[in-house]
Design an enzyme around this catalytic site. Structure first.
Site, PDB file in Angstrom:
ATOM      1  N   LYS A 177     -10.031  12.926   8.444  1.00 24.30           N
ATOM      2  CA  LYS A 177      -9.561  12.515   9.762  1.00 24.30           C
ATOM      3  C   LYS A 177      -9.459  13.715  10.689  1.00 24.30           C
ATOM      4  O   LYS A 177      -9.299  14.849  10.212  1.00 24.30           O
ATOM      5  CB  LYS A 177      -8.157  11.899   9.627  1.00 24.30           C
ATOM      6  CG  LYS A 177      -8.115  10.537   8.971  1.00 24.30           C
ATOM      7  CD  LYS A 177      -6.689  10.002   8.943  1.00 24.30           C
ATOM      8  CE  LYS A 177      -6.598   8.656   8.261  1.00 24.30           C
ATOM      9  NZ  LYS A 177      -7.260   7.567   9.014  1.00 24.30           N
ATOM     10  N   ASP A 236       1.638   6.177   5.740  1.00 33.35           N
ATOM     11  CA  ASP A 236       0.656   5.270   5.152  1.00 33.35           C
ATOM     12  C   ASP A 236       1.179   4.605   3.872  1.00 33.35           C
ATOM     13  O   ASP A 236       0.449   3.885   3.200  1.00 33.35           O
ATOM     14  CB  ASP A 236      -0.659   6.022   4.894  1.00 33.35           C
ATOM     15  CG  ASP A 236      -1.886   5.139   5.019  1.00 33.35           C
ATOM     16  OD1 ASP A 236      -1.758   4.039   5.599  1.00 33.35           O
ATOM     17  OD2 ASP A 236      -2.960   5.537   4.537  1.00 33.35           O
ATOM     18  N   ARG A 294      -7.833  -0.335   0.968  1.00 31.85           N
ATOM     19  CA  ARG A 294      -8.402  -1.515   0.313  1.00 31.85           C
ATOM     20  C   ARG A 294      -8.828  -1.191  -1.119  1.00 31.85           C
ATOM     21  O   ARG A 294      -8.848  -2.063  -1.976  1.00 31.85           O
ATOM     22  CB  ARG A 294      -9.566  -2.065   1.157  1.00 31.85           C
ATOM     23  CG  ARG A 294     -10.686  -1.089   1.354  1.00 31.85           C
ATOM     24  CD  ARG A 294     -11.580  -1.471   2.532  1.00 31.85           C
ATOM     25  NE  ARG A 294     -11.025  -1.039   3.815  1.00 31.85           N
ATOM     26  CZ  ARG A 294     -11.637  -1.218   4.976  1.00 31.85           C
ATOM     27  NH1 ARG A 294     -12.805  -1.820   5.043  1.00 31.85           N
ATOM     28  NH2 ARG A 294     -11.063  -0.811   6.092  1.00 31.85           N
ATOM     29  N   ASP A 320      -2.530  10.176   3.879  1.00 31.88           N
ATOM     30  CA  ASP A 320      -3.936   9.806   4.046  1.00 31.88           C
ATOM     31  C   ASP A 320      -4.636  10.824   4.938  1.00 31.88           C
ATOM     32  O   ASP A 320      -4.554  10.747   6.161  1.00 31.88           O
ATOM     33  CB  ASP A 320      -4.022   8.394   4.652  1.00 31.88           C
ATOM     34  CG  ASP A 320      -5.469   7.937   4.821  1.00 31.88           C
ATOM     35  OD1 ASP A 320      -6.376   8.599   4.276  1.00 31.88           O
ATOM     36  OD2 ASP A 320      -5.681   6.907   5.498  1.00 31.88           O
ATOM     37  N   ASP A 358     -12.189   7.196   3.870  1.00 32.59           N
ATOM     38  CA  ASP A 358     -10.976   6.939   4.652  1.00 32.59           C
ATOM     39  C   ASP A 358     -10.581   5.452   4.602  1.00 32.59           C
ATOM     40  O   ASP A 358      -9.500   5.084   5.028  1.00 32.59           O
ATOM     41  CB  ASP A 358     -11.195   7.398   6.098  1.00 32.59           C
ATOM     42  CG  ASP A 358      -9.894   7.553   6.861  1.00 32.59           C
ATOM     43  OD1 ASP A 358      -8.820   7.512   6.223  1.00 32.59           O
ATOM     44  OD2 ASP A 358      -9.954   7.709   8.098  1.00 32.59           O
ATOM     45  N   LYS A 376       0.851  -1.203   0.000  1.00 31.51           N
ATOM     46  CA  LYS A 376       0.000   0.000   0.000  1.00 31.51           C
ATOM     47  C   LYS A 376       0.882   1.247   0.000  1.00 31.51           C
ATOM     48  O   LYS A 376       1.703   1.440   0.895  1.00 31.51           O
ATOM     49  CB  LYS A 376      -0.911  -0.005   1.236  1.00 31.51           C
ATOM     50  CG  LYS A 376      -1.692   1.295   1.437  1.00 31.51           C
ATOM     51  CD  LYS A 376      -2.613   1.243   2.676  1.00 31.51           C
ATOM     52  CE  LYS A 376      -3.260   2.608   2.951  1.00 31.51           C
ATOM     53  NZ  LYS A 376      -4.082   2.616   4.173  1.00 31.51           N
TER      54      LYS A 376
END
Ligand code: BES
Ligand code: MN
Ligand code: ZN
Length: 505
Positions: free
Chosen positions: A265, A276, A339, A258, A335, A253
């Site tokens: 966030k 991240d 995936r 992020d 967020d 990833k």
């Protein structure tokens, strides 16, 4: 930093020209007649060198010893963890001295001990300087690992090479993990990969937005669409074995920052979301190590990399995107972006007809709640793959813990508007994330490592750990076919010769 393996008994160690001599002393150490043994024996007797791990006695300009500084350090029973603890304290205590050379003497070196010792030297002397010019870079250039006998050094050589490659791989992963998002953009990560692509047996391709969209990676592209930084899809190949050998595919990833996107966030601690991309960094680090070691293996590295930003063009909660697999995804929370980029990479992985695919991701805060910062989360439907990864993690002192994948955990991912939703409620969040990924990884043995808790440290020691490069490298090297030893050849020959006689009887 240069590591060197050398045969040194304690007499030779005492005569060696080195800035610091660190002598690791186990509880069962048997003093001989040399100077250092004598000192150790006396220190033990007088109570100045306690036998419990990491207890230390420093000597300065000791009689009969060439090195100006000697550190006698206890290692208890000498387990790898105790070696790591001992070396960390010893090297840590040298911060103000800034040695240029260091010699680490060990009574013996199993693979685990040697890895622990070399990695601890490297980790303790690492200084981040990329965006901090005032930081004092480490001047430690030469590290000698001394073992008492020639046969020990000879036997330890392959493990020593592995340990050095791991140190280089971990260093690369840490360095890129630590760089802030404006100094580690998707394009910059692609440049790192391209530099790796110049090394022997390594090849690198980098795809940009046009090519990514053409492949149909609608899920990955949807995450990137809120950012001014163009996304990249990095494909690395390490070809050390015949073309016919199925590769292991590593998917990392690579969210270089992020923010959460429109599902933004909270401000506190958001800076840590520069980490991240640590999954991506661990894939780059593993390739660095492979390039150094040149094992007989084929490995593919896939890195989808972009930022997750809020913007007028950004993905919105409720949007439905079409993944490369054809499955549509309702994005209930922007967020849960990891995936969304990984699922397209998992679909892309199919084309390599892999023996296994392992994805590595700072995927969920829920994994940190489950396992803290000690073990990475491991998910796999394959017992064989899971056991191999667990064992690799233990051996590399880079442990993971397997979590379940029951289908019941996927209930929450149902959507009225798409084939699947990207979130399934708060409870068991690390598992639902894994269940989401599993839908895209049906065509090969697959494992998922959630490194949200293990990839970096917060607080005063804030910084990337370089994990799980150690685990991945151990796992991959475990796949290398072992050369047949002379002894094995002899037993097979005897067995073959005996067979006709046995059948006649
Ligand atoms: N990168 C984060 C996961 C993360 C959070 C790692 C905190 C380490 C510390 C990931 O993209 C994320 O935001 N996950 C969400 C998922 C949720 C919306 C289902 C999370 O864990 O809160
Ligand atoms: Mn996120
Ligand atoms: Zn994320």
């Amino acid at each position: 930093m240069n590591f060197e393996l050398k045969t040194l008994d304690l007499t030779a160690a005492a005569a060696l020209k080195t800035d610091v001599l660190i002598v690791l002393v186990s509880a069962t150490f048997k003093p001989a007649r040399d100077t250092l043994s004598g000192l150790i024996g006396q220190a033990r007797k007088s109570g100045d060198l306690d036998a419990s791990p990491a207890k230390m006695l420093s000597l300065w300009r000791a009689d009969g010893v060439n090195a100006a500084r000697v550190l006698l350090v206890s290692t208890g029973e000498g387990h790898a963890r105790q070696i790591r603890q001992a070396v960390t304290s010893a090297v840590g205590s040298l911060k103000s001295v800034s040695p240029k050379s260091l010699t680490l003497w060990m009574e013996d070196a199993t693979q685990h001990r040697m890895h622990a010792a070399t990695q601890a030297v490297a980790d303790t002397s690492y200084v981040y300087t990329a965006t901090k010019p005032t930081a004092k870079a480490s001047v430690l250039k030469r590290v000698v690992l001394g073992l008492p006998t020639a046969s020990q050094t000879k036997n330890a050589k392959p493990d020593f090479d592995h340990a050095c490659a791991q140190v280089a791989g971990v260093a690369l992963a840490k360095e890129w993990g630590n760089r802030p998002a404006n100094h580690a953009t998707p394009s910059m990560l692609a440049k790192v990969a391209q530099a790796l692509g110049k090394k022997p047996r390594v090849r690198c391709e980098v795809l940009g937005p046009g090519e990514i969209l053409k492949l149909g990676m609608g899920s990955f592209a949807a995450v990137a669409q809120g950012s001014r930084e163009p996304m990249r899809f990095i494909v690395l190949h390490y070809n050390g074995a015949a073309k016919s050998e199925a590769p292991t595919v590593l998917v990392g990833k690579g969210i270089t920052f992020d923010t959460g996107g429109i599902s933004i966030k909270p401000a506190a601690g958001m800076d840590e979301m520069k980490f991240d991309m640590c999954g991506a960094a661990s894939v780059l680090g593993t390739f660095e190590a492979l390039a150094q070691l040149q094992p007989t293996l084929n490995v593919v590295g896939l890195i989808p990399t972009c930022e997750n930003m809020p913007d007028g063009l950004a993905l919105k909660p409720g949007d439905v995107v079409t993944s490369m697999s054809g499955q549509t995804i309702e994005v209930l929370n922007t967020d849960a972006e990891g995936r969304l980029i990984l699922c397209d990479a998992l679909t892309y992985a199919k084309r390599f007809k892999p023996r296994a695919v392992i994805d590595i991701a700072t995927l969920t805060g829920a994994c940190v709640v489950s396992l803290g910062h000690v073990r990475s989360g491991l998910f796999s439907a394959s017992d064989e793959l899971a056991h191999a990864l667990e064992a690799a993690g233990e051996a590399a002192l880079d442990p993971c813990w397997r979590l379940p994948l029951d289908d019941d955990y996927a209930e929450g991912l149902k959507s009225n508007f798409a084939d699947v939703a990207n979130v399934g409620g708060r409870d068991g969040g690390a598992i639902t994330a894994a269940k989401f990924l599993q839908r895209f990884a049906k065509d090969y043995p697959w494992a998922h490592l959630d490194i949200a808790g293990s990839a970096w440290k917060s607080g005063a020691a804030k910084g990337a750990t370089g994990r799980p490069v150690g685990l991945l490298l151990h796992y991959l090297l475990g796949l290398v076919p072992k050369p047949v030893t002379q002894a094995q050849v002899k037993t097979t020959q005897t067995a073959t010769r005996r067979r006709p006689a046995a059948s006649a009887a």
